[in-house]
Write an enzyme that holds these catalytic residues in place. Sequence first.
Site, PDB file in Angstrom:
ATOM      1  N   HIS A 150       0.848  -1.185   0.000  1.00 32.03           N
ATOM      2  CA  HIS A 150       0.000   0.000   0.000  1.00 32.03           C
ATOM      3  C   HIS A 150       0.882   1.233   0.000  1.00 32.03           C
ATOM      4  O   HIS A 150       1.975   1.218   0.565  1.00 32.03           O
ATOM      5  CB  HIS A 150      -0.907  -0.006   1.237  1.00 32.03           C
ATOM      6  CG  HIS A 150      -2.024   0.985   1.165  1.00 32.03           C
ATOM      7  ND1 HIS A 150      -1.864   2.314   1.517  1.00 32.03           N
ATOM      8  CD2 HIS A 150      -3.318   0.840   0.784  1.00 32.03           C
ATOM      9  CE1 HIS A 150      -3.023   2.938   1.347  1.00 32.03           C
ATOM     10  NE2 HIS A 150      -3.916   2.082   0.908  1.00 32.03           N
ATOM     11  N   ASP A 193      -7.943  -4.630  -0.437  1.00 30.33           N
ATOM     12  CA  ASP A 193      -8.443  -5.131  -1.716  1.00 30.33           C
ATOM     13  C   ASP A 193      -8.263  -6.636  -1.857  1.00 30.33           C
ATOM     14  O   ASP A 193      -8.945  -7.265  -2.667  1.00 30.33           O
ATOM     15  CB  ASP A 193      -7.723  -4.429  -2.871  1.00 30.33           C
ATOM     16  CG  ASP A 193      -7.918  -2.927  -2.840  1.00 30.33           C
ATOM     17  OD1 ASP A 193      -9.077  -2.500  -2.790  1.00 30.33           O
ATOM     18  OD2 ASP A 193      -6.917  -2.195  -2.833  1.00 30.33           O
TER      19      ASP A 193
END
Length: 436
Positions: free
Chosen positions: A312, A370
Amino acid sequence: MDKPIHANHITISVSNTNRSVSLPLLEGTLGPQVADIRKLHNETGIFTFDPGYGETASCESKITYIDGDAGVLLYRGYPIEQLAEKSTFLEVAYLLLNGELPNEAQFEMFTAHITRHTMLHEQFRRFWEGFRRDAHPMAALCGVVGAMSAFYPESVNISDAHEREVSAYRLIAKIPTITAWAYKYSVGQPFMYPRNDLSYAENFLYMFKAVPTEQYKKNPTLERAMDRILILHADHEQNASTSTVRLAGSTGANPFACIAAGIAALWGPAHGGANEAVLRMLAEIGDKKNIKPFIEEVKDKNSHTKLMGFGHRVYKNYDPRAKILQRTCYEVLGELGIKHEPLLELAMELEKIALEDDYFVSRKLYPNVDFYSGIILKAMGFPTTMFTPLFALARTTGWITQWMEMIEDPQQRIGRPRQLYTGAPRRDYTPINERP
């Protein structure tokens, strides 16, 4: 804390001009100190260069805090783990908008404000017919949300606090209806009108799943999973789409135009489309026996293969939202009786191997939100084209909260990033017949 503290100063010297400037260091409630560079150009003649603004604080905010190294996400100071476990989406929406959790009377009034705005103007039924049936739902969301300003012209008066509040209610209330109708239109099913006797999450599931010919059956487990997904995606500090909303809002644009801009930014595959990419990756791997060769391909610097759902921009630790969705994933699959979901088994094995591989561990590439959200949404019957619209549904609350904070900020000014120009120097025009 009402204002950041001027803790210390740093001195910057510009070697080729023999100039120096003392910059105050600002200290917030949490997080690192921030150098206030607003006087840098006036006093030294130089700007800073920060592509993507990854090292620049673009605003002061009291809404969301992220500690990427520790894997911490706070909404108004409350840990995301506590909110996801104990709260509801509408309660979180109230928290984001108002700064505090509501008491019973406040929550009852807030819920009433939201539910009375859930319907769309009836003319919107004809508006949908302007889209092709195979149009991506995100295209519809951009168009319909942007068009709301034509139905509510009073919203352009952003200096009116009451109108700002009503616009926030309308956006939070209507985005589930818009999102569900985008899906219904794409598959040729009748639009289902909102039901105000249902919770926020259940009402959306009803409008998405129900048809007039059958009795709709509520499912508390799926309702809670949907509510949790909305909570986890409600806000995430100054990401690309939120920054887009703020930048558009800094011009004085109406809130519906600003949220439409945020939806457009979210549409990008590097932002809101990441969970779709996870499912595509798992489908391409296909079988557990292919995981190790896939991992080696990812590590090959000459390969363009990427490990989707890991790592991320901000988190350099395990994404706290991923841990919550991992548990939610098992709850949903158990409720639906899916004992052997190939994609989930493949995902679990991929996660296990990646977390034991020094290549990924040393680079702090941990599973992000996700990685699991796509599997959950697929199990719940959402097509991949609806993944990003669902993200937009949740994030609308964060966007409108950030917009309102920006409008009420006395330091707010129109956004105007600078640049490092590397084009041609000044040159004079040459007539076409004299050019070589």
